[in-house]
Design an enzyme around this catalytic site. Structure first.
Site, PDB file in Angstrom:
ATOM      1  CG  ASN A   1      -2.555  -0.287   3.830  1.00 19.08           C
ATOM      2  OD1 ASN A   1      -3.700   0.043   4.093  1.00 19.08           O
ATOM      3  ND2 ASN A   1      -2.158  -0.599   2.611  1.00 19.08           N
TER       4      ASN A   1
ATOM      5  CE  LYS B   1       6.322   2.989  -7.980  1.00 23.09           C
ATOM      6  NZ  LYS B   1       6.204   2.223  -6.737  1.00 23.09           N
TER       7      LYS B   1
ATOM      8  CD  GLU C   1       4.925   4.313  -4.217  1.00 24.03           C
ATOM      9  OE1 GLU C   1       4.697   3.145  -4.606  1.00 24.03           O
ATOM     10  OE2 GLU C   1       4.126   5.259  -4.379  1.00 24.03           O
ATOM     11  N   GLY C   2       9.569   4.099  -3.345  1.00 24.94           N
ATOM     12  CA  GLY C   2      10.356   3.008  -3.902  1.00 24.94           C
ATOM     13  C   GLY C   2       9.480   2.007  -4.632  1.00 24.94           C
ATOM     14  CB  ALA C   3       9.744  -0.461  -6.965  1.00 27.09           C
ATOM     15  N   GLY C   4       8.397  -2.211  -4.416  1.00 28.40           N
ATOM     16  CA  GLY C   4       8.542  -3.402  -3.589  1.00 28.40           C
ATOM     17  C   GLY C   4       9.013  -3.045  -2.198  1.00 28.40           C
TER      18      GLY C   4
ATOM     19  CG  ASP D   1       1.260   2.151  -8.048  1.00 26.65           C
ATOM     20  OD1 ASP D   1       0.016   2.069  -8.039  1.00 26.65           O
ATOM     21  OD2 ASP D   1       2.004   1.219  -7.681  1.00 26.65           O
TER      22      ASP D   1
ATOM     23  N   GLY E   1       0.795  -1.221   0.000  1.00 27.85           N
ATOM     24  CA  GLY E   1       0.000   0.000   0.000  1.00 27.85           C
ATOM     25  C   GLY E   1       0.826   1.269   0.000  1.00 27.85           C
TER      26      GLY E   1
END
Length: 212
Positions: free
Chosen positions: A169, A38, A109-112, A47, A15
């Site tokens: 979350n 992102k 925001e990162g990924a994973g 996203d 999330g």
């Protein structure tokens, strides 16, 4: 110079984007100029587009999300298949348009999760270290999250970054003993709980307990 945040998660689908949008909305209500970035997305740009829409300081979408790949697979694999080289220097160079903007906050925001690879040698944690600023950890409240959350919090601190806070979350579906798991995490993560998110589809409805 803009203050910086890096948002990571316990794993994929925790999330991060929903919570990142909630943080952007929270900062906007406080009168800050904010942008959600992102830099790398795989599985499309949905996203990145959400972060773009929740930013009150906007450049073209390509500045918010310079690298995106269609396959919903790990970014380093998607980049390799596309013949694109991802590394920390390249990603940060793509963020250059933001250096001239009068932002109060830049949220990346990162990924994973924290250790997801950028390439064979570098990971998203290396990008966060170079990006600087505090880290927000999004904990997807589901079976197994306690282990993932504690390991990620330890890794962030071991890497020399400030875990500014974490978000629970709870909007991922049914989880048994949510309150007991929340209590355990609150007593074992040495950073404040910034928000407990439920099933609200509107991230602006999430109450973020943070006053920068």
């Amino acid at each position: 110079m803009a203050k910086r945040l890096f948002v990571t998660g316990t794993d994929t689908d925790a999330g991060k984007t929903h919570i990142s949008c909630a943080i952007l909305a929270h900062l906007t209500r406080q009168g800050h100029k904010v942008a959600g970035l992102k830099p790398i997305a795989s599985g499309g740009r949905d996203d990145a587009e959400r972060l773009w829409r929740h930013s009150n300081l906007q450049l073209p979408l390509d500045a918010h999300n310079p690298f995106y790949f269609a396959p919903p697979i790990a970014p380093h694999l998607a980049a390799a298949e596309a013949g694109v080289t991802l590394d920390v220097d390249t990603v940060l160079s793509a963020m250059a348009p933001w250096q001239q903007q009068q932002a109060d906050w830049l949220l990346m925001e990162g990924a994973g999760g924290w250790r997801v690879p950028l390439n064979e040698q570098q990971r998203f944690s290396d990008l966060a270290q170079r990006w600087g600023g505090g880290v927000v950890l999004v904990v997807g409240m589901k079976l197994g999250c306690v282990n993932h959350a504690l390991l990620t919090a330890e890794a962030i601190e071991r890497d020399g970054l400030e875990l500014m806070g974490w978000v629970a979350n709870c909007g991922l579906g049914k989880m048994d003993r949510v309150e007991e798991n929340l209590a355990y995490l609150k007593s074992h993560i040495q950073a404040p709980l910034l928000a407990t998110a439920s099933h609200s589809p509107n991230p602006a409805d999430i109450e973020v307990n943070w006053h920068p």
